[in-house]
Design an enzyme around this catalytic site. Structure first.
Site, PDB file in Angstrom:
ATOM      1  N   HIS A  88      41.252   5.324  63.684  1.00  0.00           N
ATOM      2  CA  HIS A  88      40.146   4.389  63.357  1.00  0.00           C
ATOM      3  C   HIS A  88      39.345   5.144  62.579  1.00  0.00           C
ATOM      4  CE1 HIS A  88      36.942   1.570  63.142  1.00  0.00           C
ATOM      5  NE2 HIS A  88      37.759   0.730  63.432  1.00  0.00           N
ATOM      6  N   ASP A 136      44.268  -3.138  65.931  1.00  0.00           N
ATOM      7  CA  ASP A 136      45.179  -4.133  65.135  1.00  0.00           C
ATOM      8  C   ASP A 136      46.614  -3.673  65.632  1.00  0.00           C
ATOM      9  OD1 ASP A 136      43.200  -4.738  63.087  1.00  0.00           O
ATOM     10  OD2 ASP A 136      43.111  -2.559  62.729  1.00  0.00           O
TER      11      ASP A 136
END
Length: 428
Positions: free
Chosen positions: A306, A363
């Site tokens: 991320h 996600d």
């Protein structure tokens, strides 16, 4: 508050700039007078080291894997709260009492319907239009239908438009889906919850009653909570930048949706699901792990790592548990989930991924859940936009209410031609 000075030497001259201390996170150097004092700008592509605003909404500690909304850990909110409660928290700064929550929920519920002429607006899109394209257009058009709440200098107007955006976004998203599959639009039903209403408007049909499955409703509510806000990301910064010009809130949120549509921002869960489907079964994972390590191979493990988090994404912890609950409730047996669990296990134990701090993010699991519920991948980002509207609206309100707010105007490092004189075309 300023507690110490940062010293900067430019061209042999020394300059001092105050350091500001927040309630959490690193201090920041206040360089608002940098250009005036030194004639220099800072150069920070992507704003990786720049605080663009002061905010009391969301705090992220990427190194420790911490995400707080108004001080509350995201795990606690996702486990014990509801999306309506979190929405109230983001807008007002405090968790509501029972009476406050009932009043807020009632207000949102009775703003969920769209103006009837909006049906004709939908008819103007091609049948195969992407839901995000429809949402960009429809949300932007809200200012043409609800111009009685676009005076941004009026606190009451801001409050009404905020409620309208949060309330109408599920209807807008559900109708975008209905239009794409050729089914009739479903009107909101006031007896249902915010999330239950959205599920019914998306998957229900007039010919029969729609049964809201509690586990699915709770899973969707968690997904909405987990995506409600995430500090000054690209789409939120877009909303703030658009709002800094004095644009109406509907236009600002439409701009945020357009930014979120980018695959590098809102499309990550779709990419992660496609990757898991490509891998197929757990026995094929080692092959793809080696491909991910090969710098010359374009394959990448989607859903890992991320921009901000350098630890386990706290939202992913909730998502992993939620996947199992949804699969059990719907009696889904999908090898993709088993592949995801095994891939996470293998990747987390691999020194390569440990060294690079590539941990699963939200996600990685959210796409699996949405697919199991029945959403096509084209709706994934639309659902993200639905949930993030709360954060965008809260950020926009905070910015408009800030007495020090000015129009956003980044500067640049110019590398083009220096001044030159025009030459008539006949002489070139």
């Amino acid at each position: 508050m300023a507690d110490k000075q940062a010293e900067l030497t430019v061209g042999g001259e020394n300059y001092s700039f105050p350091t500001l201390e927040g309630s959490c996170g690193p201090d920041v150097i206040d360089i608002r007078k940098l250009y005036g004092n030194t004639g220099k700008f800072t150069f920070d592509p992507g704003y990786k080291s720049t605080a663009s605003c002061e905010s009391a909404l969301t705090f992220i500690d990427g190194q420790e894997g911490v995400l707080l909304h108004r001080g509350y850990p995201i795990g606690q909110l996702a486990e014990h709260s509801s999306f309506m409660e979190v929405s109230h928290l983001m807008l007002t700064g405090e968790l509501p009492t029972k009476d406050e929550l009932d009043e807020f929920t009632h207000t949102i519920t009775y703003h969920t319907m769209l103006h009837d002429q909006m049906r004709q607006f939908y008819q103007g899109f091609r049948r195969d239009a992407h839901p995000m394209a429809i949402m960009c257009g429809v949300v932007g058009a809200l200012s043409a239908f609800y111009h009685d709440s676009t005076d941004i200098s009026d606190p009451e107007h801001r409050k009404i438009s905020s409620h309208r955006l949060i309330a109408k976004m599920p209807t807008i998203a559900a109708w975008a889906y209905k239009y794409s599959v050729g089914q009739p639009f479903m009107q909101p039903l006031n007896s249902l919850s915010y999330t239950g209403n959205f599920l019914r408007m998306t998957f229900g049909v007039p010919a029969e009653e729609y049964e809201v499955i509690p586990e699915v409703e709770r899973a969707m509510d968690r997904i909405f909570i987990l995506h409600a806000d995430h500090e000054q990301n690209a789409s939120t910064s877009t909303v703030r930048l658009a709002g800094s010009s004095g644009a109406n809130p509907f236009a600002c949120i439409s701009a945020g949706i357009a930014c979120l549509w980018g695959p590098a921002h809102g499309g990550a869960n779709e990419a992660a699901l496609n990757m898991l489907r490509e891998i197929g079964t757990p026995d094929r994972i080692p092959h793809y792990i080696e491909r991910a390590k090969d710098k010359n191979d374009p394959f990448r493990l989607m859903g890992f790592g991320h921009r901000v988090y350098k630890n386990y994404d706290p939202r992913a912890v909730v998502m992993q548990k939620t996947v199992r609950e949804v699969f059990d409730a719907l009696k889904v047996k999908d090898p993709v989930f088993e592949t995801a669990l095994r891939l996470e296990e293998i990747a987390l134990s691999d020194p390569y991924f440990q060294e690079k701090k590539l941990f699963p993010n939200v996600d990685f699991y959210s796409g699996i859940i949405l697919s199991a519920i029945g959403f096509p991948t084209t709706m994934f980002t639309a659902l993200f936009a639905l949930a993030r509207t709360v954060g965008w609206v809260a950020q926009w309100n905070e910015m408009i209410s800030d007495p020090g707010q000015v129009i956003g105007r980044p500067r640049q490092l110019y590398t083009g031609p220096t001044q030159r004189d025009y030459v008539p075309v006949s002489e070139r």
